[in-house]
Design a protein around this motif. Structure first.
Motif, PDB file in Angstrom:
ATOM      1  N   UNK A  16      32.241  62.404  -2.383  1.00 22.50           N
ATOM      2  CA  UNK A  16      33.403  63.271  -2.150  1.00 22.50           C
ATOM      3  C   UNK A  16      34.579  62.890  -3.037  1.00 22.50           C
ATOM      4  N   UNK A  17      35.213  63.895  -3.651  1.00 24.50           N
ATOM      5  CA  UNK A  17      36.482  63.609  -4.324  1.00 24.50           C
ATOM      6  C   UNK A  17      37.476  63.101  -3.276  1.00 24.50           C
ATOM      7  N   UNK A  18      38.348  62.212  -3.662  1.00 29.67           N
ATOM      8  CA  UNK A  18      39.255  61.610  -2.664  1.00 29.67           C
ATOM      9  C   UNK A  18      40.119  62.675  -1.975  1.00 29.67           C
ATOM     10  N   UNK A  19      40.369  63.779  -2.643  1.00 23.64           N
ATOM     11  CA  UNK A  19      41.160  64.872  -2.045  1.00 23.64           C
ATOM     12  C   UNK A  19      40.449  65.499  -0.849  1.00 23.64           C
ATOM     13  N   UNK A  20      39.139  65.275  -0.744  1.00 24.73           N
ATOM     14  CA  UNK A  20      38.395  65.874   0.363  1.00 24.73           C
ATOM     15  C   UNK A  20      38.001  64.838   1.422  1.00 24.73           C
ATOM     16  N   UNK A  21      38.674  63.695   1.400  1.00 20.22           N
ATOM     17  CA  UNK A  21      38.333  62.640   2.361  1.00 20.22           C
ATOM     18  C   UNK A  21      39.430  62.375   3.385  1.00 20.22           C
ATOM     19  N   UNK A  22      38.977  62.110   4.600  1.00 17.72           N
ATOM     20  CA  UNK A  22      39.860  61.621   5.658  1.00 17.72           C
ATOM     21  C   UNK A  22      39.238  60.366   6.256  1.00 17.72           C
ATOM     22  N   UNK A  23      40.031  59.666   7.085  1.00 17.40           N
ATOM     23  CA  UNK A  23      39.505  58.496   7.801  1.00 17.40           C
ATOM     24  C   UNK A  23      39.615  58.739   9.308  1.00 17.40           C
ATOM     25  N   UNK A  24      38.703  58.120  10.048  1.00 20.38           N
ATOM     26  CA  UNK A  24      38.687  58.312  11.496  1.00 20.38           C
ATOM     27  C   UNK A  24      38.059  57.104  12.191  1.00 20.38           C
ATOM     28  N   UNK A  25      38.208  57.100  13.540  1.00 20.09           N
ATOM     29  CA  UNK A  25      37.541  56.058  14.325  1.00 20.09           C
ATOM     30  C   UNK A  25      36.438  56.614  15.223  1.00 20.09           C
ATOM     31  N   UNK A  26      36.716  57.752  15.897  1.00 16.23           N
ATOM     32  CA  UNK A  26      35.971  58.219  17.074  1.00 16.23           C
ATOM     33  C   UNK A  26      36.190  57.223  18.219  1.00 16.23           C
ATOM     34  N   UNK A  27      37.327  56.525  18.177  1.00 15.05           N
ATOM     35  CA  UNK A  27      37.682  55.571  19.244  1.00 15.05           C
ATOM     36  C   UNK A  27      37.670  56.285  20.599  1.00 15.05           C
TER      37      UNK A  27
END
Ligand SMILES: [Zn+2]
Length: 257
Positions: free
Chosen positions: A199-210
């Motif tokens: 993925x290009x960095x413009x199409x990335x997010x971060x998450x936990x599903x905490x």
């Protein structure tokens, strides 16, 4: 570091006893936004309450597919109406399809048509409200993609959460201009590392599903600040600096939400 979590469940009972402390510690560690995804009617109410109390929590409302398929259609539609009336939510989620047979989904794909019907209504709602949609797709990746494609070619505000589908499906999502969010356990799973690479960095997010999917073997309950582990891994894969990655993902967040 600036940390954004686009998929967390801090409304779950795991945080009831010490939510103030959790919020304070996470903000002190650099967490700037936690998109808290509701999973059923009472969860959605709690998400709204938390968001009112803590500005770092951004409310996303939805109905987890396994739960959505098991409530009466009338109850589902009432909840949908409730969500459609909310002015301050930042996204629709958690919604999607789940055909996996497991403890948390004993019926697998038995209620497939009900799940599809509910998901369709959420796709249309996200469209109408012009909101991002945060999508769960377990063992149902192709169906999810096809439904989104046939409905929302113009809507690029689609985030695939913890996507575990195959390489050609990842490519199809990225070619559609949609985004993927990488859980902080990316260290452990090659499939997620592949997505971070493709993925290009413009199409990335971060998450936990905490509270789920903690990156540390000795800490069971996940927290948004643990995303720093995920950012380090993404930076390593992309041969970028961690600070830079965290800033870029924060910009993606500001652009989308
Ligand atoms: Zn979730």
């Amino acid at each position: 570091m600036m940390v954004v979590d686009v998929h967390a469940h801090l409304d779950f009972e795991e945080y009831d006893a010490d939510i103030d402390k959790v919020i304070n510690e996470n903000m002190a560690a650099g967490v700037k936004a936690i998109v808290n995804n509701g999973v059923h009617a009472s969860s959605n109410r709690k998400v709204l309450e938390l968001a009112k109390k803590y500005s770092v929590i951004k409310p996303a409302l939805g109905f987890y597919p396994v739960h959505a398929a098991q409530v009466k259609e009338e109850d589902f539609d009432n909840e949908l109406k409730f969500i459609s009336k909310q002015e301050n939510i930042v996204a629709i989620g958690e919604v999607g399809l789940d055909y996996y047979v497991g403890d948390d989904n004993p019926h697998g794909d038995k209620y497939k048509s009900e799940m599809r019907k509910c998901f369709q209504k959420f796709i249309e709602l996200a469209h109408r409200k012009n909101l991002p949609i945060i999508v769960h797709s377990r063992r149902a990746e192709l169906d999810v993609i096809e439904m989104l494609e046939s409905n929302s070619l113009k809507n690029k505000k689609i985030i695939m959460h913890c996507f575990m589908g195959r390489h050609h499906l990842v490519k199809r999502i990225l070619d559609n201009g949609w985004s993927m969010s990488i859980p902080c356990i990316v260290n452990k799973l090659q499939q997620l590392q592949l997505i971070a690479q493709m993925a290009p960095i413009e199409q990335l997010f971060t998450e936990t599903d905490a509270p789920y999917m903690s990156p540390y073997p000795d800490i069971k309950r996940n927290e948004p600040r643990f995303i720093i582990e995920g950012i380090k891994k993404i930076a390593n894969i992309k041969k970028l600096d961690s600070e830079e990655v965290s800033k870029m993902i924060y910009l993606n967040y500001q652009r989308m939400f």
